[in-house]
Design an enzyme around this catalytic site. Sequence first.
Site, PDB file in Angstrom:
ATOM      1  N   CYS A 133      -3.343   7.618   7.674  1.00  0.00           N
ATOM      2  CA  CYS A 133      -3.898   6.255   7.629  1.00  0.00           C
ATOM      3  C   CYS A 133      -2.940   5.277   8.305  1.00  0.00           C
ATOM      4  O   CYS A 133      -1.749   5.529   8.395  1.00  0.00           O
ATOM      5  CB  CYS A 133      -4.098   5.805   6.187  1.00  0.00           C
ATOM      6  SG  CYS A 133      -5.350   6.740   5.287  1.00  0.00           S
ATOM      7  N   THR A 182       0.848  -1.193   0.000  1.00  0.00           N
ATOM      8  CA  THR A 182       0.000   0.000   0.000  1.00  0.00           C
ATOM      9  C   THR A 182       0.881   1.240   0.000  1.00  0.00           C
ATOM     10  O   THR A 182       1.945   1.260   0.616  1.00  0.00           O
ATOM     11  CB  THR A 182      -1.026  -0.025   1.162  1.00  0.00           C
ATOM     12  OG1 THR A 182      -2.067   0.900   0.873  1.00  0.00           O
ATOM     13  CG2 THR A 182      -0.398   0.327   2.506  1.00  0.00           C
ATOM     14  N   HIS A 240      -5.768  -1.096   4.933  1.00  0.00           N
ATOM     15  CA  HIS A 240      -5.337   0.313   4.867  1.00  0.00           C
ATOM     16  C   HIS A 240      -6.471   1.156   5.456  1.00  0.00           C
ATOM     17  O   HIS A 240      -7.437   1.478   4.775  1.00  0.00           O
ATOM     18  CB  HIS A 240      -5.049   0.689   3.407  1.00  0.00           C
ATOM     19  CG  HIS A 240      -4.548   2.092   3.210  1.00  0.00           C
ATOM     20  ND1 HIS A 240      -3.570   2.402   2.304  1.00  0.00           N
ATOM     21  CD2 HIS A 240      -4.891   3.272   3.778  1.00  0.00           C
ATOM     22  CE1 HIS A 240      -3.329   3.713   2.333  1.00  0.00           C
ATOM     23  NE2 HIS A 240      -4.141   4.265   3.214  1.00  0.00           N
TER      24      HIS A 240
END
Lengths: 293, 162
Positions: B29, B23, B46
């Site tokens: 995040c 990711t 995520h």
Amino acid sequence: MVTQINQQELQKIVKAVPMLSPSASRLLQITANPDHDLVEVVNLVKTDANLTARVLKVINSAAFGMANQITSIDRAIAYLGERIIISIAIGDSAGKLFGKELSGYEAAGGDLWKHDLRAAIAAREVVAQSGLDISTELAFTAGLLHDIGKALISDYLQGSVTEAVALISQEEQPHDYLAAEKKLVGFDHTEAGYELAKAWQLPDELAEVIRYHHEPARANEEYRALVYAVHLGDNIAMMGGFGTGADSMRYKLDPGYVNYIKLSPNTLENIMLTVDMEFEKLEESFSDSGEKN
Amino acid sequence: MGQIILGVGDYGASNAPGDDIKTFALGSCVSVIFLDPKTRAVGMAHIALPDSSINKAKATEKPGYFADTAIPALLELMAKSGCDKRGKGMVVKLCGGANVMDTNDTFQIGKRNALAIKKILWSFGMGAIAEDLGGNFSRTVSISVSAGQVTLSSPGKPNWQL
């Protein structure tokens, strides 16, 4: 190689950038006026056949899911809103600059445009959801343009990322990325962007956002609330994972925004979610309709 | 053999040796990583926000987006490859959750994400054995299924392992 820029060179860089199209330029003038009417936007778009065609392509893209083909430009603009018309006009007229690979920041081609679009949506949502008494559409436009200086100085920052990050990480005198840019090439991206804003004859409020979006307290008081809104929008875009490479998250957030903008943690989370959803839709509509960005 | 790329709010798992799960650009995040030593399966989510109560419809459509819905969803997905439904024996790693340079709590979403994730993990009796959280920089993270190795990168820094 990192290269210092002097004032004369900066002027040369700015001069080498193509002017905005007359309709994009006029559109920014009209929409910066708080008393303008949507009719003025419609009339302007109608004088530009290329822009009209683009707008109709976007509204008829799958992303908007229209049941019937829209052929009236009046209806298309009323439905899409000014901000999307402005995005199309800017994308058309300065797409090369916004789509440029920012190798000096180790950001890929298109990253700047995505960051700008997200900052624009976020700035608009900050204004709308905090009830700030300024135009949501102007906040969007300002967000779209705020980082344009990065496209001007990026080439000169080539190969500087490790050094910039080291400057920021040093303990005695921590820099933010803005200070690192200034130390490395002599100008930061807000100063470079401001020169372009002057060359493009952008309205004062937009030039002010470009110049002070990292130091909103220094902005002209008349435009300060708008500058703070974009300041937050910029940070929200970076927090959401859409920065422009090495500088992402490496700026100071001015807590003085609370004097202009009331935001609860919950509202901020809502804004972040809205940015994700709106961005997906806008990106899809632009790519469906053949917009390069 | 391939690369599974997760966008914001996505989650995925694999037990195929040679697969990578990756990711990009975690800002505030947080990436939650599960490694199951028993089945050799790995999973990642995520996560963008701490709490799904702000938008239930979004949570139904994309459970990986919120801490409270992502972790049960990832466990459920991994159970399909034979992992324990409640994550028993699972090795947990966390990374991301950066914060902008701010003195005001409102913008500390990275911190709130990490805290919310830890609370949900505790409710399953799970806890992270390694974490790389906070700071003011963005992180890209990948994990290889065969080696179970978590690699992080950020512009201007040498890559590091977690």
